[in-house]
Design a protein around this motif. Structure first.
Motif, PDB file in Angstrom:
ATOM      1  N   GLU A 112       0.838  -1.182   0.000  1.00  0.00           N
ATOM      2  CA  GLU A 112       0.000   0.000   0.000  1.00  0.00           C
ATOM      3  C   GLU A 112       0.876   1.237   0.000  1.00  0.00           C
ATOM      4  OE1 GLU A 112      -2.524  -0.226   3.422  1.00  0.00           O
ATOM      5  OE2 GLU A 112      -3.799  -1.807   2.588  1.00  0.00           O
ATOM      6  N   ALA A 113       0.311   2.353  -0.470  1.00  0.00           N
ATOM      7  CA  ALA A 113       1.064   3.603  -0.515  1.00  0.00           C
ATOM      8  C   ALA A 113       0.144   4.762  -0.180  1.00  0.00           C
ATOM      9  CB  ALA A 113       1.680   3.804  -1.900  1.00  0.00           C
ATOM     10  N   GLU A 114       0.724   5.764   0.450  1.00  0.00           N
ATOM     11  CA  GLU A 114      -0.022   6.982   0.783  1.00  0.00           C
ATOM     12  C   GLU A 114       0.888   8.179   0.576  1.00  0.00           C
ATOM     13  OE1 GLU A 114      -2.519   8.988   4.509  1.00  0.00           O
ATOM     14  OE2 GLU A 114      -1.671   6.975   4.674  1.00  0.00           O
ATOM     15  N   SER A 115       0.420   9.158  -0.212  1.00  0.00           N
ATOM     16  CA  SER A 115       1.231  10.329  -0.525  1.00  0.00           C
ATOM     17  C   SER A 115       0.678  11.576   0.144  1.00  0.00           C
ATOM     18  CB  SER A 115       1.280  10.560  -2.045  1.00  0.00           C
ATOM     19  OG  SER A 115       1.941   9.509  -2.704  1.00  0.00           O
ATOM     20  N   GLU A 116       1.599  12.501   0.419  1.00  0.00           N
ATOM     21  CA  GLU A 116       1.228  13.808   0.956  1.00  0.00           C
ATOM     22  C   GLU A 116       2.089  14.850   0.248  1.00  0.00           C
ATOM     23  OE1 GLU A 116       0.677  16.053   5.299  1.00  0.00           O
ATOM     24  OE2 GLU A 116       1.484  14.015   5.170  1.00  0.00           O
ATOM     25  N   ASP A 117       1.441  15.897  -0.287  1.00  0.00           N
ATOM     26  CA  ASP A 117       2.192  16.898  -1.037  1.00  0.00           C
ATOM     27  C   ASP A 117       2.411  18.161  -0.214  1.00  0.00           C
ATOM     28  OD1 ASP A 117      -0.303  18.017  -1.022  1.00  0.00           O
ATOM     29  OD2 ASP A 117      -0.544  18.093  -3.185  1.00  0.00           O
ATOM     30  N   LYS A 118       3.205  19.059  -0.765  1.00  0.00           N
ATOM     31  CA  LYS A 118       3.488  20.366  -0.171  1.00  0.00           C
ATOM     32  C   LYS A 118       4.116  20.258   1.214  1.00  0.00           C
ATOM     33  CE  LYS A 118      -0.144  22.639  -2.844  1.00  0.00           C
ATOM     34  NZ  LYS A 118      -1.392  23.463  -2.815  1.00  0.00           N
ATOM     35  N   LEU A 119       5.016  19.277   1.363  1.00  0.00           N
ATOM     36  CA  LEU A 119       5.752  19.140   2.613  1.00  0.00           C
ATOM     37  C   LEU A 119       7.144  19.729   2.442  1.00  0.00           C
ATOM     38  CD1 LEU A 119       4.889  15.504   3.767  1.00  0.00           C
ATOM     39  CD2 LEU A 119       3.922  17.657   4.592  1.00  0.00           C
ATOM     40  N   GLY A 120       7.612  20.475   3.427  1.00  0.00           N
ATOM     41  CA  GLY A 120       8.954  21.031   3.372  1.00  0.00           C
ATOM     42  C   GLY A 120       9.994  19.938   3.537  1.00  0.00           C
ATOM     43  N   ALA A 121      11.035  19.969   2.732  1.00  0.00           N
ATOM     44  CA  ALA A 121      12.076  18.947   2.787  1.00  0.00           C
ATOM     45  C   ALA A 121      12.905  19.113   4.063  1.00  0.00           C
ATOM     46  CB  ALA A 121      12.987  19.047   1.572  1.00  0.00           C
ATOM     47  N   PRO A 122      13.049  18.048   4.862  1.00  0.00           N
ATOM     48  CA  PRO A 122      13.969  18.110   6.007  1.00  0.00           C
ATOM     49  C   PRO A 122      15.399  18.311   5.509  1.00  0.00           C
ATOM     50  CG  PRO A 122      12.518  16.189   6.127  1.00  0.00           C
ATOM     51  CD  PRO A 122      12.367  16.758   4.752  1.00  0.00           C
ATOM     52  N   ASN A 130      19.513  17.963  -3.458  1.00  0.00           N
ATOM     53  CA  ASN A 130      20.179  19.190  -3.910  1.00  0.00           C
ATOM     54  C   ASN A 130      19.193  20.348  -4.036  1.00  0.00           C
ATOM     55  OD1 ASN A 130      22.418  20.707  -4.644  1.00  0.00           O
ATOM     56  ND2 ASN A 130      22.168  20.268  -6.831  1.00  0.00           N
ATOM     57  N   ILE A 131      18.342  20.477  -3.013  1.00  0.00           N
ATOM     58  CA  ILE A 131      17.396  21.590  -2.934  1.00  0.00           C
ATOM     59  C   ILE A 131      17.591  22.255  -1.574  1.00  0.00           C
ATOM     60  CG2 ILE A 131      15.720  20.534  -4.497  1.00  0.00           C
ATOM     61  CD1 ILE A 131      14.111  19.638  -2.079  1.00  0.00           C
ATOM     62  N   ALA A 132      16.894  23.361  -1.361  1.00  0.00           N
ATOM     63  CA  ALA A 132      17.012  24.068  -0.089  1.00  0.00           C
ATOM     64  C   ALA A 132      16.118  23.414   0.958  1.00  0.00           C
ATOM     65  CB  ALA A 132      16.636  25.532  -0.261  1.00  0.00           C
ATOM     66  N   PRO A 133      16.563  23.356   2.214  1.00  0.00           N
ATOM     67  CA  PRO A 133      15.681  22.854   3.276  1.00  0.00           C
ATOM     68  C   PRO A 133      14.376  23.635   3.289  1.00  0.00           C
ATOM     69  CG  PRO A 133      17.913  23.105   4.105  1.00  0.00           C
ATOM     70  CD  PRO A 133      17.904  23.729   2.734  1.00  0.00           C
ATOM     71  N   GLY A 134      13.277  22.917   3.380  1.00  0.00           N
ATOM     72  CA  GLY A 134      11.961  23.552   3.368  1.00  0.00           C
ATOM     73  C   GLY A 134      11.327  23.643   2.005  1.00  0.00           C
ATOM     74  N   ASP A 135      12.091  23.398   0.921  1.00  0.00           N
ATOM     75  CA  ASP A 135      11.477  23.381  -0.413  1.00  0.00           C
ATOM     76  C   ASP A 135      10.390  22.311  -0.453  1.00  0.00           C
ATOM     77  OD1 ASP A 135      13.118  25.385  -1.240  1.00  0.00           O
ATOM     78  OD2 ASP A 135      14.226  24.203  -2.721  1.00  0.00           O
ATOM     79  N   PRO A 160      10.900  16.373  -5.414  1.00  0.00           N
ATOM     80  CA  PRO A 160      10.717  17.835  -5.408  1.00  0.00           C
ATOM     81  C   PRO A 160       9.496  18.234  -6.230  1.00  0.00           C
ATOM     82  CG  PRO A 160      12.964  17.212  -6.052  1.00  0.00           C
ATOM     83  CD  PRO A 160      12.126  15.968  -6.109  1.00  0.00           C
ATOM     84  N   MET A 161       8.651  19.063  -5.664  1.00  0.00           N
ATOM     85  CA  MET A 161       7.477  19.533  -6.404  1.00  0.00           C
ATOM     86  C   MET A 161       7.855  20.493  -7.508  1.00  0.00           C
ATOM     87  SD  MET A 161       4.356  19.777  -3.679  1.00  0.00           S
ATOM     88  CE  MET A 161       3.199  19.902  -5.047  1.00  0.00           C
ATOM     89  N   GLU A 162       9.055  21.038  -7.465  1.00  0.00           N
ATOM     90  CA  GLU A 162       9.533  21.879  -8.555  1.00  0.00           C
ATOM     91  C   GLU A 162       9.526  21.120  -9.876  1.00  0.00           C
ATOM     92  OE1 GLU A 162      13.566  24.392  -9.815  1.00  0.00           O
ATOM     93  OE2 GLU A 162      13.556  23.087  -8.050  1.00  0.00           O
ATOM     94  N   LEU A 163       9.723  19.797  -9.811  1.00  0.00           N
ATOM     95  CA  LEU A 163       9.757  18.970 -11.014  1.00  0.00           C
ATOM     96  C   LEU A 163       8.368  18.488 -11.421  1.00  0.00           C
ATOM     97  CD1 LEU A 163      12.869  16.716 -10.269  1.00  0.00           C
ATOM     98  CD2 LEU A 163      12.783  18.890 -11.505  1.00  0.00           C
ATOM     99  N   THR A 164       7.562  18.085 -10.450  1.00  0.00           N
ATOM    100  CA  THR A 164       6.306  17.392 -10.776  1.00  0.00           C
ATOM    101  C   THR A 164       5.054  18.132 -10.338  1.00  0.00           C
ATOM    102  OG1 THR A 164       6.311  16.194  -8.660  1.00  0.00           O
ATOM    103  CG2 THR A 164       7.485  15.174 -10.521  1.00  0.00           C
ATOM    104  N   GLY A 165       5.200  19.230  -9.606  1.00  0.00           N
ATOM    105  CA  GLY A 165       4.052  19.855  -8.946  1.00  0.00           C
ATOM    106  C   GLY A 165       2.917  20.271  -9.854  1.00  0.00           C
ATOM    107  N   THR A 166       3.196  20.610 -11.114  1.00  0.00           N
ATOM    108  CA  THR A 166       2.129  21.060 -12.029  1.00  0.00           C
ATOM    109  C   THR A 166       1.813  20.002 -13.087  1.00  0.00           C
ATOM    110  OG1 THR A 166       3.756  22.145 -13.473  1.00  0.00           O
ATOM    111  CG2 THR A 166       2.776  23.475 -11.709  1.00  0.00           C
TER     112      THR A 166
END
Length: 261
Positions: A112-122, A130-135, A160-166
């Motif tokens: 099973e899998a469960e996703s959650e979006d718009k979470l800041g990266a630890p 290779n992104i900023a913390p919190g992206d 990263p949502m920068e790649l897939t968010g839209t």
């Protein structure tokens, strides 16, 4: 001499002596699976007059080895052995390892899998991606369930949502490419994944990790596989931590060899 120490160079520490005595009783069947161990004070007296701290450390050592398990409010028991399976890491065409979203070889059960979006990266995840913390990222938690619907292996993936968010592949287990894996989903949005790097290391489960796995105890051994997928430019596009209990799984890698080498 303080309890739990030893003053002669090369002398076996007391807790290892106690652990060896307990291990021997399990090995010869004196204490079978499910047997409840005597109290720490009774064990310490029986094995040479050691205090509770020495026995506690011995028990923690055997819990980490998967021989004992602690039950809250009940005591310490001999743990029943699990059937061992082999988790194969075999490269797919192109050299990218097969994804962990599909049931691995030797596994009988479901996942099973469960996703959650718009979470800041630890911070640690941000460094791996290779992104900023919190992206903002999408985090997906995978659980592999045995025939009794109990989780026996878990994975946490970050993208990263920068790649897939839209895009339509923002959720790994949703949309038209649900369940297809990192390489296929990224290809759908024009990103070519060329390799995945996996770094396995031994860990002892903390409380949060043990709670995710059926029958696991705090301090028991596991293999943590830190995996990161990269595109043609060397950019990381996904990273995941896969936790594989050491008492249930062997991890095996197939490494292609070029002819003549």
């Amino acid at each position: 001499m303080a309890e739990g120490t030893h003053g002669i160079r090369g002398e076996t520490p007391p807790y290892l002596h106690v652990a060896a005595e307990i291990r021997a009783r399990i090995a010869d069947g004196t204490w079978p699976p499910g047997h409840k161990l005597p109290s720490r004070s009774a064990l310490g007296t029986e094995f040479g007059g050691f205090g509770d701290n020495v026995v506690r450390r011995a028990q923690e050592t055997l819990i980490a080895e998967g021989l004992l398990e602690g039950r809250a409010g009940s005591g310490t028991y001999v743990r029943a052995p699990h059937d061992r399976r082999t988790l194969m890491r075999t490269p797919a065409p192109g050299g990218v390892p097969a994804r962990f979203g599909l049931a691995p070889a030797g596994f009988v059960g479901t996942w099973e899998a469960e996703s959650e979006d718009k979470l800041g990266a630890p911070p640690e995840i941000a460094e791996r991606l290779n992104i900023a913390p919190g992206d903002l990222c999408v985090r997906t938690q995978y659980e592999w369930l045995d025939a009794r619907h109990r989780p026996v292996m878990v994975s946490t993936s970050w993208e990263p949502m920068e790649l897939t968010g839209t895009t339509v592949v923002v959720l790994p287990e949703g949309g038209p490419l649900a369940g297809r894996g990192v390489a296929a989903r990224m290809a759908h949005i024009g990103i070519t994944v060329t390799e995945a790097v996996e770094v396995p290391r031994p860990i002892q489960l903390n409380r949060a990790q043990a709670q995710l796995l059926a029958g696991a105890t705090v301090g028991s051994l596991a293999t943590l596989i830190a995996r990161t997928h990269y595109d043609t430019s060397g950019r990381p596009v996904e990273t995941a931590d896969i936790i594989v209990p050491a008492d249930r799984w062997d991890v095996a890698y197939t490494i292609p060899a070029a002819p003549g080498l």
